[in-house]
Write an enzyme that holds these catalytic residues in place. Sequence first.
Site, mmCIF file in Angstrom:
data_model
loop_
_atom_site.group_PDB
_atom_site.id
_atom_site.type_symbol
_atom_site.label_atom_id
_atom_site.label_comp_id
_atom_site.label_asym_id
_atom_site.label_seq_id
_atom_site.Cartn_x
_atom_site.Cartn_y
_atom_site.Cartn_z
ATOM 1 N N LEU A 177 32.903 32.038 38.242
ATOM 2 C CA LEU A 177 33.114 33.186 39.133
ATOM 3 C C LEU A 177 33.217 34.475 38.333
ATOM 4 O O LEU A 177 32.964 35.559 38.820
ATOM 5 C CB LEU A 177 34.394 32.980 39.951
ATOM 6 C CG LEU A 177 34.395 31.759 40.884
ATOM 7 C CD1 LEU A 177 35.748 31.614 41.543
ATOM 8 C CD2 LEU A 177 33.295 31.864 41.922
ATOM 9 N N LYS A 182 41.515 29.236 37.730
ATOM 10 C CA LYS A 182 41.653 30.005 36.487
ATOM 11 C C LYS A 182 41.859 29.000 35.364
ATOM 12 O O LYS A 182 42.772 28.179 35.434
ATOM 13 C CB LYS A 182 42.873 30.935 36.545
ATOM 14 C CG LYS A 182 42.664 32.207 37.323
ATOM 15 C CD LYS A 182 43.950 33.004 37.464
ATOM 16 C CE LYS A 182 43.981 34.207 36.570
ATOM 17 N NZ LYS A 182 45.034 35.187 36.989
ATOM 18 N N CYS A 191 37.074 31.834 35.140
ATOM 19 C CA CYS A 191 37.367 31.417 36.516
ATOM 20 C C CYS A 191 36.167 30.715 37.129
ATOM 21 O O CYS A 191 35.057 31.238 37.083
ATOM 22 C CB CYS A 191 37.750 32.634 37.346
ATOM 23 S SG CYS A 191 39.061 33.602 36.567
ATOM 24 N N ASP A 211 46.715 37.916 41.570
ATOM 25 C CA ASP A 211 46.964 38.257 40.170
ATOM 26 C C ASP A 211 48.381 38.753 39.919
ATOM 27 O O ASP A 211 48.656 39.953 39.910
ATOM 28 C CB ASP A 211 45.956 39.291 39.650
ATOM 29 C CG ASP A 211 46.004 39.361 38.125
ATOM 30 O OD1 ASP A 211 45.060 39.871 37.506
ATOM 31 O OD2 ASP A 211 47.015 38.891 37.546
ATOM 32 N N ALA A 227 41.462 34.311 31.263
ATOM 33 C CA ALA A 227 40.930 33.129 31.961
ATOM 34 C C ALA A 227 39.433 33.195 32.208
ATOM 35 O O ALA A 227 38.859 34.263 32.384
ATOM 36 C CB ALA A 227 41.641 32.989 33.309
ATOM 37 N N ASP A 266 50.761 45.776 39.416
ATOM 38 C CA ASP A 266 49.345 46.029 39.091
ATOM 39 C C ASP A 266 48.526 46.041 40.375
ATOM 40 O O ASP A 266 47.464 45.405 40.450
ATOM 41 C CB ASP A 266 48.823 44.961 38.111
ATOM 42 C CG ASP A 266 47.497 45.383 37.480
ATOM 43 O OD1 ASP A 266 46.775 44.513 36.976
ATOM 44 O OD2 ASP A 266 47.169 46.598 37.542
ATOM 45 N N LEU A 275 42.390 47.882 43.550
ATOM 46 C CA LEU A 275 41.336 47.328 44.406
ATOM 47 C C LEU A 275 40.975 45.913 43.979
ATOM 48 O O LEU A 275 40.790 45.021 44.813
ATOM 49 C CB LEU A 275 40.074 48.206 44.350
ATOM 50 C CG LEU A 275 40.150 49.645 44.878
ATOM 51 C CD1 LEU A 275 38.748 50.226 44.949
ATOM 52 C CD2 LEU A 275 40.796 49.714 46.259
ATOM 53 N N ASN A 289 42.631 43.578 42.752
ATOM 54 C CA ASN A 289 43.598 42.508 43.022
ATOM 55 C C ASN A 289 43.769 42.247 44.515
ATOM 56 O O ASN A 289 44.606 41.445 44.911
ATOM 57 C CB ASN A 289 44.951 42.831 42.369
ATOM 58 C CG ASN A 289 44.909 42.606 40.858
ATOM 59 O OD1 ASN A 289 44.073 41.846 40.373
ATOM 60 N ND2 ASN A 289 45.793 43.267 40.124
#
Length: 309
Positions: A36, A59, A44, A171, A42, A153, A156, A158
Site C-alpha cells: 500500500l 503495518k 504497509c 496513525d 513501516a 499529528d 490530511l 491521517n
Amino acid sequence: KGTRNSKIAKCYPLPDVAQVVIDPDTQRRYFRGRLLGKGGFARCYEVTDMKTNQGYACKVVAKARIAKPHQRKKIVNEIEIHRSLNYPYVVGFHGFFEDDKNVYILLELCSRKSLVQLLKQRKSLLEPEVRYFMRQAIKACSYLHSQNIIHRDIKLGNFFINNDMQLKLGDFGLACRVGASTHDDMTVCGTPNYIAPEVLKKGRHGYEVDTWALGCVMYTLLVGRPPFETMSLKETYTRIKTNQYVIPSRISRSAAKLIQKFLSNNPQSRPCLHTVCETDEFFVKGFVPSSLPSSCCMVPPRFTALHRS
Ligand SMILES: CC[C@@H]1C(=O)N(C)c2cnc(-c3ccc[nH]3)nc2N1C1CCCC1
C-alpha cells in the site's frame, strides 16, 4: 547520530515479508497482498485473513528498524494507545503480533486512501462536503480527548476514507495520554505537520493542539492549500506564531468565522470539540450531508437546489 543509524538501517536490505504471515497467538493466517505504501518505519500491505477472507491494512515494522529503545517505545506507544480505542471515526485496530524479523499491526482497510489523495484530485471541496468531513474529524478528536489522549499529528494524511466514504482518524505514532509526561521524548522525534503556536513557543501544550490542527485541516479542505504554507519552514513558523494567514473572500462568513476560532493564537479561545458541531453557525445554519457518493473523490457533487451552499 540518529540519522546516521537510520541511514545505515535504510541501506541494509530489509527482510522480505513472507507471502503468508501467521499470528502465533491466534494461529490466524494472513495472505500478503499488494504494497500500500510506506508510513514511517513501516512497509504497509493489504493482507487477507485466509479463514474469513476479511481484508486489513497491515503495518510491517522490521525489528532492525526499531532497535533503539526510543524507536521501540514509539511503536509500543502507538499500539498501546490505538488498541484501547473503539469509535466509528477512528481506524479499527484488529490486532498485532511479531516474529523474529518484524512487528505486524493489523488495521482497518480504508480503500479510498486519505484526504490527501482526495484533495489532490479535487483541488478544494464544497462547503457541504467540508461539513460532512469536519463533523467526523471533530467527533473523532472529541472522542480521543474524552479518553485523555492527544493525537498531536492531526493532518490530511491521517484521515483515512473507507469504501463507504466514512472518515477514519489513524496513525497514533505521536499520540500521548494526558497525565503521562507530555514533554516526553516523543515531541522531540516527531515534527507534527500542523504545529500549534504554543508548541513552537515551547509552552505547555494540551488537547488544544489538536483543535488548532483541525482548523488547519478545515482551511486546507476549503481553500486547497494550508493556511501558513510558505517557501521556508522558518517563515511558516513565524507566520504561525504571529497568526498571519488570509482567508479568501470566496469563503462564506460562517466558515471564515469558525476557521478564525480554530486558529486562535490563545488555545483557550479555540472551540470546544464536544459541542461545536451542535452549536456553531457553520454546522447549524448549513446542510450537513449524512453521506457522500464516492464520485466526490473525482468530481464535485451536485447538491439539490435546497442544499446549494
Ligand atoms: C497501514 C498504514 C496506513 C493506515 O494507518 N491505515 C489505517 C490505512 C488503511 N488503508 C490503507 C489503504 C487501503 C488502500 C490503499 N490504502 N492505507 C492505510 N495506511 C497507508 C498505507 C501507506 C501509507 C499509509
